[in-house]
Scaffold this motif. Structure first.
Motif, PDB file in Angstrom:
ATOM      1  N   UNK A  26       4.444 -37.505   8.306  1.00  0.00           N
ATOM      2  CA  UNK A  26       5.922 -38.287   7.876  1.00  0.00           C
ATOM      3  C   UNK A  26       6.432 -38.950   8.847  1.00  0.00           C
ATOM      4  N   UNK A  27       6.219 -38.769   9.914  1.00  0.00           N
ATOM      5  CA  UNK A  27       6.406 -40.172  10.960  1.00  0.00           C
ATOM      6  C   UNK A  27       5.629 -40.817  11.972  1.00  0.00           C
ATOM      7  N   UNK A  28       4.584 -40.930  13.103  1.00  0.00           N
ATOM      8  CA  UNK A  28       4.658 -41.457  13.582  1.00  0.00           C
ATOM      9  C   UNK A  28       2.923 -40.914  13.696  1.00  0.00           C
ATOM     10  N   UNK A  29       1.359 -42.143  13.685  1.00  0.00           N
ATOM     11  CA  UNK A  29       0.722 -41.954  13.649  1.00  0.00           C
ATOM     12  C   UNK A  29      -0.457 -40.627  14.692  1.00  0.00           C
ATOM     13  N   UNK A  30      -1.085 -39.291  14.890  1.00  0.00           N
ATOM     14  CA  UNK A  30      -1.639 -38.692  15.504  1.00  0.00           C
ATOM     15  C   UNK A  30      -2.900 -38.558  16.181  1.00  0.00           C
ATOM     16  N   UNK A  48      -6.512 -22.176   5.653  1.00  0.00           N
ATOM     17  CA  UNK A  48      -6.943 -22.164   5.709  1.00  0.00           C
ATOM     18  C   UNK A  48      -6.263 -24.492   5.672  1.00  0.00           C
ATOM     19  N   UNK A  49      -6.569 -24.731   6.242  1.00  0.00           N
ATOM     20  CA  UNK A  49      -6.790 -25.959   6.467  1.00  0.00           C
ATOM     21  C   UNK A  49      -6.814 -27.024   6.614  1.00  0.00           C
ATOM     22  N   UNK A  50      -5.985 -28.331   5.706  1.00  0.00           N
ATOM     23  CA  UNK A  50      -6.004 -29.335   4.933  1.00  0.00           C
ATOM     24  C   UNK A  50      -5.251 -30.367   5.253  1.00  0.00           C
ATOM     25  N   UNK A  51      -5.636 -31.293   5.085  1.00  0.00           N
ATOM     26  CA  UNK A  51      -5.091 -32.268   6.063  1.00  0.00           C
ATOM     27  C   UNK A  51      -4.518 -33.088   5.427  1.00  0.00           C
ATOM     28  N   UNK A  52      -3.347 -34.322   4.708  1.00  0.00           N
ATOM     29  CA  UNK A  52      -2.857 -35.050   3.904  1.00  0.00           C
ATOM     30  C   UNK A  52      -3.518 -36.150   3.989  1.00  0.00           C
ATOM     31  N   UNK A  53      -3.824 -36.658   2.502  1.00  0.00           N
ATOM     32  CA  UNK A  53      -4.493 -37.871   2.647  1.00  0.00           C
ATOM     33  C   UNK A  53      -4.264 -38.860   4.049  1.00  0.00           C
ATOM     34  N   UNK A  54      -3.190 -38.999   3.963  1.00  0.00           N
ATOM     35  CA  UNK A  54      -2.895 -40.212   5.154  1.00  0.00           C
ATOM     36  C   UNK A  54      -2.300 -39.929   6.379  1.00  0.00           C
ATOM     37  N   UNK A  55      -2.898 -38.674   6.596  1.00  0.00           N
ATOM     38  CA  UNK A  55      -2.332 -37.787   8.226  1.00  0.00           C
ATOM     39  C   UNK A  55      -2.844 -38.813   9.107  1.00  0.00           C
ATOM     40  N   UNK A  56      -3.760 -39.980   8.397  1.00  0.00           N
ATOM     41  CA  UNK A  56      -3.915 -40.695  10.035  1.00  0.00           C
ATOM     42  C   UNK A  56      -3.834 -41.541   9.720  1.00  0.00           C
ATOM     43  N   UNK A  57      -3.004 -42.456   8.513  1.00  0.00           N
ATOM     44  CA  UNK A  57      -2.483 -43.675   8.092  1.00  0.00           C
ATOM     45  C   UNK A  57      -1.572 -44.559   9.268  1.00  0.00           C
ATOM     46  N   UNK A  58      -1.956 -46.058  10.050  1.00  0.00           N
ATOM     47  CA  UNK A  58      -1.546 -46.463  10.511  1.00  0.00           C
ATOM     48  C   UNK A  58      -0.856 -47.679  10.104  1.00  0.00           C
ATOM     49  N   UNK A  59       0.989 -47.653  10.755  1.00  0.00           N
ATOM     50  CA  UNK A  59       1.515 -48.461   9.875  1.00  0.00           C
ATOM     51  C   UNK A  59       2.439 -48.828  11.400  1.00  0.00           C
ATOM     52  N   UNK A  60       2.141 -49.708  11.784  1.00  0.00           N
ATOM     53  CA  UNK A  60       3.097 -50.183  13.172  1.00  0.00           C
ATOM     54  C   UNK A  60       3.099 -49.042  13.707  1.00  0.00           C
ATOM     55  N   UNK A  65       3.025 -45.876   5.103  1.00  0.00           N
ATOM     56  CA  UNK A  65       4.239 -46.554   3.963  1.00  0.00           C
ATOM     57  C   UNK A  65       5.048 -45.158   4.028  1.00  0.00           C
ATOM     58  N   UNK A  66       5.638 -45.884   4.353  1.00  0.00           N
ATOM     59  CA  UNK A  66       6.871 -44.889   3.929  1.00  0.00           C
ATOM     60  C   UNK A  66       6.488 -43.887   2.119  1.00  0.00           C
ATOM     61  N   UNK A  67       6.179 -44.970   1.058  1.00  0.00           N
ATOM     62  CA  UNK A  67       5.849 -43.968  -0.030  1.00  0.00           C
ATOM     63  C   UNK A  67       4.770 -43.079  -0.366  1.00  0.00           C
ATOM     64  N   UNK A  68       3.619 -43.382   0.896  1.00  0.00           N
ATOM     65  CA  UNK A  68       2.737 -42.782   1.418  1.00  0.00           C
ATOM     66  C   UNK A  68       3.103 -41.415   1.922  1.00  0.00           C
ATOM     67  N   UNK A 139       4.254 -29.460  16.872  1.00  0.00           N
ATOM     68  CA  UNK A 139       3.353 -29.807  16.681  1.00  0.00           C
ATOM     69  C   UNK A 139       2.022 -29.535  15.869  1.00  0.00           C
ATOM     70  N   UNK A 140       1.222 -30.205  15.026  1.00  0.00           N
ATOM     71  CA  UNK A 140       0.028 -29.654  14.998  1.00  0.00           C
ATOM     72  C   UNK A 140      -1.266 -30.772  16.307  1.00  0.00           C
ATOM     73  N   UNK A 141       0.045 -32.135  16.664  1.00  0.00           N
ATOM     74  CA  UNK A 141      -1.323 -33.031  17.807  1.00  0.00           C
ATOM     75  C   UNK A 141      -1.180 -31.662  19.099  1.00  0.00           C
ATOM     76  N   UNK A 142      -2.035 -30.619  19.097  1.00  0.00           N
ATOM     77  CA  UNK A 142      -2.242 -29.475  19.143  1.00  0.00           C
ATOM     78  C   UNK A 142      -2.737 -29.575  21.187  1.00  0.00           C
TER      79      UNK A 142
END
Length: 314
Positions: A26-30, A48-60, A65-68, A139-142
């Motif tokens: 929800x915040x910065x790119x891990x 069972x761990x799943x990743x959000x579709x935009x978990x590794x997106x980057x914008x600044x 994006x906020x929407x994603x 956080x899960x940036x372990x």
């Protein structure tokens, strides 16, 4: 809206082996490698761990994006098979999307959101608008040197058992010097001081009947700490506050202004609240942070040096 002091907390069910959980950003790119460590950790618990579709997106400085970012969060909350939502990291940006959470769905099917730092904005919004308990945890940036086996076990117990949580004061923590007063009980709410201050007028609920949890990270000057605390005090949202649980103070070791340190600023401002303080809590951005629920009943006992918190899951 019912007073937060009187409203019963909505407790999510505890996690069981086999449950699906989802990582979102929800915040910065891990960092992908650190997130992979988080996946391994939770998989080892049988989840069972799943990743959000935009978990590794980057914008600044944002993870897309906020929407994603918001879509990933709400998709996780709306999926009945997902039983917990883990933030991959904090950083910046969660405050931009806190008002867009699907609070109706969260109230209908509460599930824990786990995170801290900038994720504090989401915890505050979920409590204020839906009465749902959050989990102030790593956080899960372990990264094992920062959060070892004891830290991991504390997180697991907070999510997979209904045990009471006890956090003990660490005299080596800088904030331990501020411990004072008698025992006090109230619902625990808060997190990162800068993020709590930033939620005034938007997502910060009344803390009437509450214990304020605050931790500080990598300061931008003693005047900023003064400003943050003063804004909180003037907001009126601390009226009826019963105590302060003071976590880790990181990045202020060399901050001195005309003989004052960060402890002097904290002591000066917090004294105006005239409530008990339990400092030295290993909660926040320091090494081996504890995990605590936000929104359940808690007791600070300065004499015993303990923060006791009711479980955040049922």
């Amino acid at each position: 809206m019912t007073s937060t002091a009187l409203r019963p907390a909505l407790l999510p069910p505890h996690l069981n082996p086999g449950d699906r959980v989802r990582f979102v950003s929800p915040a910065s790119t891990p960092d992908r490698e650190l997130v992979a460590n988080g996946v391994d950790l939770l998989t080892g618990w049988g989840l069972q761990v799943e990743l959000g579709d935009h978990a590794f997106d980057s914008l600044g400085y944002l993870a897309g994006t906020d929407e994603d970012r918001l879509a990933d969060l709400n998709d996780a909350f709306r999926d009945p098979g997902v039983r917990a939502v883990f933030a991959t990291r904090g950083g910046k940006g969660a405050y931009r999307i806190a008002d867009g959470l699907d609070f109706e769905t969260v109230r209908r099917d509460p599930k824990p959101l786990i995170g801290f730092s900038d994720i504090t904005a989401l915890h505050l919004a979920l409590w204020k608008e839906a009465g749902v308990v959050g989990i102030h945890g790593p956080s899960m940036s372990w990264y094992e040197p920062n959060c070892g086996p004891e830290c991991a076990e504390a997180l697991r117990r907070a999510l997979m058992t209904t045990d009471e949580i006890v956090v003990r004061e660490d005299p080596k923590e800088l904030s331990a010097a501020l411990t004072a007063g008698e025992a006090a009980t109230g619902f625990l709410m808060g997190g990162n001081l800068d993020t709590v201050r930033g939620a005034i007028g938007a997502d910060l609920p009344s803390l009437d009947g509450g214990i304020l949890l605050i931790e500080l990270n990598h300061g931008t000057g003693l005047g900023m700490v003064d400003r943050q605390l003063t804004q909180l005090m003037r907001s009126g949202l601390l009226e009826g506050l019963r105590g302060v649980a003071l976590g880790q103070v990181v990045g202020y070791d060399d901050a001195v202004s005309n003989g004052w340190t960060v402890l002097d600023v904290l002591r000066d401002r917090l004294a105006k609240l005239d409530v008990p303080i339990l400092g030295g809590l290993p909660i926040g951005h320091g090494l081996q942070p504890a995990t605590v629920p936000l929104g359940t009943l808690a007791t600070i006992d300065p004499a015993a040096g303990t923060l006791t918190v009711a479980p955040g899951v049922r």
